[in-house]
Scaffold this motif. Structure first.
Motif, PDB file in Angstrom:
ATOM      1  N   ALA A 185       0.824  -1.210   0.000  1.00  0.00           N
ATOM      2  CA  ALA A 185       0.000   0.000   0.000  1.00  0.00           C
ATOM      3  C   ALA A 185       0.859   1.261   0.000  1.00  0.00           C
ATOM      4  N   THR A 186       1.989   1.241   0.721  1.00  0.00           N
ATOM      5  CA  THR A 186       2.897   2.392   0.746  1.00  0.00           C
ATOM      6  C   THR A 186       3.877   2.364  -0.422  1.00  0.00           C
ATOM      7  N   LEU A 187       3.950   1.227  -1.118  1.00  0.00           N
ATOM      8  CA  LEU A 187       4.926   0.946  -2.163  1.00  0.00           C
ATOM      9  C   LEU A 187       6.354   0.798  -1.626  1.00  0.00           C
ATOM     10  N   VAL A 188       6.492   0.654  -0.314  1.00  0.00           N
ATOM     11  CA  VAL A 188       7.796   0.298   0.253  1.00  0.00           C
ATOM     12  C   VAL A 188       8.260  -1.031  -0.329  1.00  0.00           C
ATOM     13  N   ASN A 189       7.321  -1.944  -0.502  1.00  0.00           N
ATOM     14  CA  ASN A 189       7.662  -3.243  -1.085  1.00  0.00           C
ATOM     15  C   ASN A 189       8.353  -3.067  -2.440  1.00  0.00           C
ATOM     16  N   LYS A 190       7.872  -2.105  -3.221  1.00  0.00           N
ATOM     17  CA  LYS A 190       8.475  -1.868  -4.532  1.00  0.00           C
ATOM     18  C   LYS A 190       9.849  -1.244  -4.384  1.00  0.00           C
ATOM     19  N   GLY A 191      10.011  -0.372  -3.401  1.00  0.00           N
ATOM     20  CA  GLY A 191      11.322   0.195  -3.147  1.00  0.00           C
ATOM     21  C   GLY A 191      12.333  -0.869  -2.768  1.00  0.00           C
ATOM     22  N   LEU A 192      11.919  -1.803  -1.904  1.00  0.00           N
ATOM     23  CA  LEU A 192      12.801  -2.899  -1.533  1.00  0.00           C
ATOM     24  C   LEU A 192      13.153  -3.746  -2.749  1.00  0.00           C
TER      25      LEU A 192
END
Length: 416
Positions: A234-241
């Protein structure tokens, strides 16, 4: 090897390929990746056999059922207090049969990661997966890596141990890149394109995100995942990782790794080559395919995941990333370029902030606001310093404590 796509996750290199059935150790067996992997194994008993299981200890009944059904030699649980319940559950299933070897404690999964097998599937969630990742690599096992955090926080440590082709990524995005990269050499690659569903808040502005709830964030439109990963989506932190992970796995510079929003989640990632061609790996949203790649490569497992029905019309959309509403990808690039303990600080602070959000102690936008502040306080690593496991643990401890302090301060100010 300079013309290959990667020194680590290399589709051109079959690391330690053995004939016959592969013995698999599953870490995080009661989680989403672990349960789906076990289902794949049970449907392909001629290809795979699970020899050991490890789990946190939150679902003891399921862990005992898995152990009994698979006939494993060893079972590990991270929570020592759960060992008596596990033993009791196993005794009820095994009756007079001998029980598997039981291990308990924070190092139990690491012990199993080094045990005799062909492949270790690391499906543990969080940076606690680093030690098992390092143990599997040092023991010479093929590592099917679903625990992206261990690569994020310990990138140089993992890269120093991994041999070409020893890591097979299980994340859908990196499994997609892995497969697409098989079509060319490293010199042919111009760009990696990582797709993002956009999560439940695609199209919303930062102002519109200010008051979203826990329930809103957990309502992912295409994937069923655990709460932490779902909030990270939801925060797109997953995509950053995943951008950091792609850089580390495939040795492609950050400025040649792009994120594009693809709501349907059909295309899992793409590789753009120097001749202008772009290869996309696509399946309906399902983790069966990436797990099968991780366990079976260089062979493919028939019917591991559903295929498209091309007799039905469908629309595939792609949108640019809104970096103002979702600053996490840009911050991840920044910490990835800083290196050292910066990625570990980013990841640990985020885990604390996600926990605070899920507990109702931090607003949604407060997650990235707090993580950004912690990263800024940490600063850049000292030039020339080499990373060690104690460095990572110390940085994580500091980041978690500081994130809790800042989150509590923000909550107090909001209530004042």
């Amino acid at each position: 090897m300079t013309d290959r796509p990667s020194p680590l996750a290399d589709p051109h290199v079959a690391f330690d390929v053995s004939e016959g059935r592969r013995d698999i150790v599953v870490l995080g067996s009661t989680g989403s990746i672990g349960t789906q992997a076990i289902d794949l194994v049970l449907r392909n008993p001629d290809r795979f056999r699970v020899t050991a299981l490890a789990a946190s200890g939150g679902r003891i009944g399921l862990l005992a059922e898995q152990a009994h059904r698979l006939g494993v030699a060893a079972v590990a649980v991270a929570c020592e207090e759960a060992l008596p319940e596990l033993r009791e559950a196993l005794e009820a299933l095994y009756g007079s049969e001998p029980l598997p070897e039981l291990l308990a404690g924070p190092d139990a999964a690491t012990q199993l990661a080094a045990s005799p097998c062909h492949t270790v599937l690391n499906g543990i969630t969080g940076s606690i997966g680093l030690a098992p990742t390092l143990a599997a690599l040092e023991a010479g096992r093929t590592l099917a890596l679903a625990n992206k955090e261990s690569l994020i926080v310990g990138g140089p440590l993992v890269r120093a141990l991994a041999k070409p082709g020893q890591i097979i990524p299980v994340d859908s995005e990196h499994a997609a890149l892995f497969q697409a990269l098989a079509a060319g050499t490293r010199a042919d690659v111009r760009k990696l394109v990582v797709t993002a569903s956009g999560g439940p808040f695609r199209g919303r502005t930062r102002e519109q995100l200010a008051h979203v709830t826990r329930e809103d964030a957990l309502a992912h439109p295409t994937w069923a995942m655990g709460p932490v990963i779902t909030v990270n989506s939801a925060t797109l932190v997953n995509k950053g990782l995943e951008v950091i992970e792609a850089h580390l796995l495939y040795d492609v510079p950050f400025d040649r790794i792009e994120v594009v929003v693809h709501p349907q989640s059909y295309v899992h990632s793409m590789v753009e080559f120097t001749d202008g061609s772009t290869l996309a790996q696509a399946t309906p949203p399902d983790m069966g395919g990436p797990i099968a790649i991780g366990l079976g490569w260089p062979e493919r497992v028939p019917d591991a995941a559903p295929a498209f029905d091309w007799s039905k019309a469908s629309t595939w959309e792609f949108f640019p990333l809104d970096t103002e509403a979702f600053p996490s990808v840009g911050l991840a690039r920044h910490v990835g370029e800083l290196g050292g303990t910066a990625p570990a600080v980013f990841n640990a602070a985020n885990e604390e902030c996600v926990g605070a959000f899920l507990a109702g102690r931090l607003p949604f936008n407060g997650i990235m606001d707090t993580v950004t502040a912690v990263v800024a306080e940490h600063g850049a690593p000292a030039a020339g310093t080499s990373l060690t496991v104690p460095d990572v643990l110390e940085a994580e401890t500091w980041a978690r404590a500081r994130a809790r302090e800042l989150a509590a301060k923000a909550t107090a100010e909001a209530r004042a």
